[in-house]
Design a protein around this motif. Structure first.
Motif: not given
Length: 485
Positions: A208-216, A268-271, A281-291
């Protein structure tokens, strides 16, 4: 006769809520919980029918003794309310043997004008059917669906305004249906996926070209934060229980390859515990992440240690994709799986943009902990570090060795939560103060109680005494401002 008294009286005339027009009152009533909105019909004759035009309905089944009352309320609302006026509908219940009735309710309440739709359904014994036109609603902006059942989707899906999508436990019939759903949401900005398995999906790309937040959350034992009825929430058929006993929760294999492609992805958050293959892929715009790797009960057995090693490779690959983040959070088990193979720590990427590092442990982390030091070595520009459950250092250790470069050049803020004032914790704080050459702020929050392992009782922490000891440490009052909360 002077007009001034009449003018003054008009100026000071009191205004009451009853003076408002009906549409405004209906809007106010819509902001109330649904049960309270219905009760406004008892206020007066004028209010008797106002609640029927509410634009928001929130229905949540209570305890077992309230089931009949809940069903009566839902049936009454469906008859008397103008459901075509609804813009927000939230519905949560245990279906049990009432699948036909729930299907009737869903078809009655869900209308093309819905903007927010939240559906939580559990204890499903028979198939549920959603109206197919639901997946073509032009005004729907938020959609949450929790349902441990196959979701049959129409051949055509288009949700042009959908910005937030949350899917929990649903089962796609096949890969093509999953692809249709995700590709039919061109405006998607937030995506949450909580899955026990992707049993019928072999591969899927979420783009999605507008996707800003993903929680998995990739974990089959997921408890709802606001549900306390464990007996009902954990309902499963005998066949499902047999599937849960399977080690990977995926019929013994990692059956799905999931690619998340978001050029504008910022969070991006993975749990959970890895049960599928995820790629970013295409993660150059990432600001925060949690694992947040969570340990399944069976991994404590020696026979399943290889699962921790697999999880370590998974985390290593994920960190490689997250190397550009500015803020990163890592949990205790995440550190642990990385330490199963020395090569995983040696090959960590350099986090050149990382300015804030959050560490979540259930106990004080040792500053000499090798996985921690290895990651800190790869964060040259780190400015803020947060310890979620305190820090400590063996009394016989006088420094951090080797000292990460960021402690000498960039680290300006240290945050420590749940400090209990134990000697090894105070020694750890002392080492931090001595090591951080450019430190500006130290935030310390004390835990009110600690557990005495000898007496098996809670012991109150003397917060004042702890703070006084820290204040006397070298550099504490000279080089940094301390904030004790």
């Amino acid at each position: 006769m002077s007009l001034n008294p009449l003018i003054n009286e008009k100026k000071h005339k009191k205004h009451y809520i009853c003076d408002l027009p009906d549409p405004v009152l209906a809007l106010i009533i819509s902001s109330l919980p649904t049960k309270e909105a219905v009760r406004t019909s008892l206020l007066s004759k004028r209010w008797r029918h106002l609640w029927k035009d509410i634009s928001k309905i929130d229905l949540k089944e209570g305890g077992y003794e309230e089931i009949q009352l809940f069903r009566e309320l839902v049936s009454k609302l469906l008859v008397v309310c103008d459901c075509w006026n609804l813009t927000k509908f939230s519905f949560s219940c245990n279906v049990r043997e009432n699948a036909n009735k729930v299907n009737e309710w869903l078809c009655g309440f869900i209308n093309p004008g819905i903007e927010e739709l939240i559906i939580d359904l559990k204890m499903i014994e028979k198939p549920l059917v959603f109206p197919h036109h639901l997946f073509t609603f032009a005004r729907l902006t938020k959609f949450h669906l929790n349902m441990d059942q196959i979701l049959n989707l129409p051949s055509s899906i288009l949700l042009p305004s959908l910005r937030s999508l949350s899917l929990k436990n649903i089962i796609f019939p096949d890969s093509s249906s999953a692809h249709r759903l995700f590709s039919g949401c061109p405006s998607l900005e937030e995506l949450t996926l909580v899955y026990r398995n992707w049993m019928n999906v072999k591969a899927i790309t979420i783009s999605s070209p507008l996707l800003q937040k993903a929680v998995i959350r990739d974990w089959k034992y997921d408890d709802d934060d606001d549900d306390n009825n464990d007996d009902e929430d954990d309902y499963q058929s005998h066949e499902e229980d047999e599937e849960d006993d399977d080690i990977d929760g995926q019929n013994g294999s990692k059956c799905c390859e999931i690619v998340v492609d978001g050029a504008n992805l910022k969070s991006f958050s993975y749990g959970g515990f890895p049960g599928n293959d995820y790629s970013l892929i295409s993660t150059n715009a990432l600001i925060e992440a949690t694992i947040d790797i969570e340990s399944p009960y069976y991994c404590f057995e020696f026979d399943h240690w290889e699962l921790y090693q697999d999880a370590g490779y998974f985390v290593s690959s994920l960190l490689e994709k997250l190397s550009c983040v500015e803020r990163l959070g890592i949990t205790e088990t995440t550190f642990m799986v990385l330490s199963t193979e020395e090569s995983l720590l040696w090959n960590l990427p350099v986090f050149s943009n990382l300015v804030e590092f959050r560490i979540f442990f259930d106990y004080p982390i040792e500053l000499s902990y090798q996985p921690l030091l290895e990651i800190l070595k790869k964060t040259p520009c780190l400015q803020v570090i947060s310890f979620g459950s305190g820090v400590c250092m063996p009394i016989d250790r006088a420094n951090m060795d080797p000292l990460p470069l960021c402690f000498k050049t960039h680290l300006k803020t240290i945050k420590i939560r749940d400090c209990r004032g134990l000697q090894k914790e105070l020694h750890g704080i002392k080492i931090l103060l001595q090591s951080a050459a450019v430190l500006k702020k130290l935030h310390v929050r004390c835990r009110l109680y600690t557990f005495d392992s000898y007496s098996r009782t809670k012991v109150e922490v003397n917060t004042k005494e702890v703070f006084e000891k820290i204040a006397k440490f070298p550099q504490a009052s000279v080089d940094c401002d301390m904030e004790f909360v």
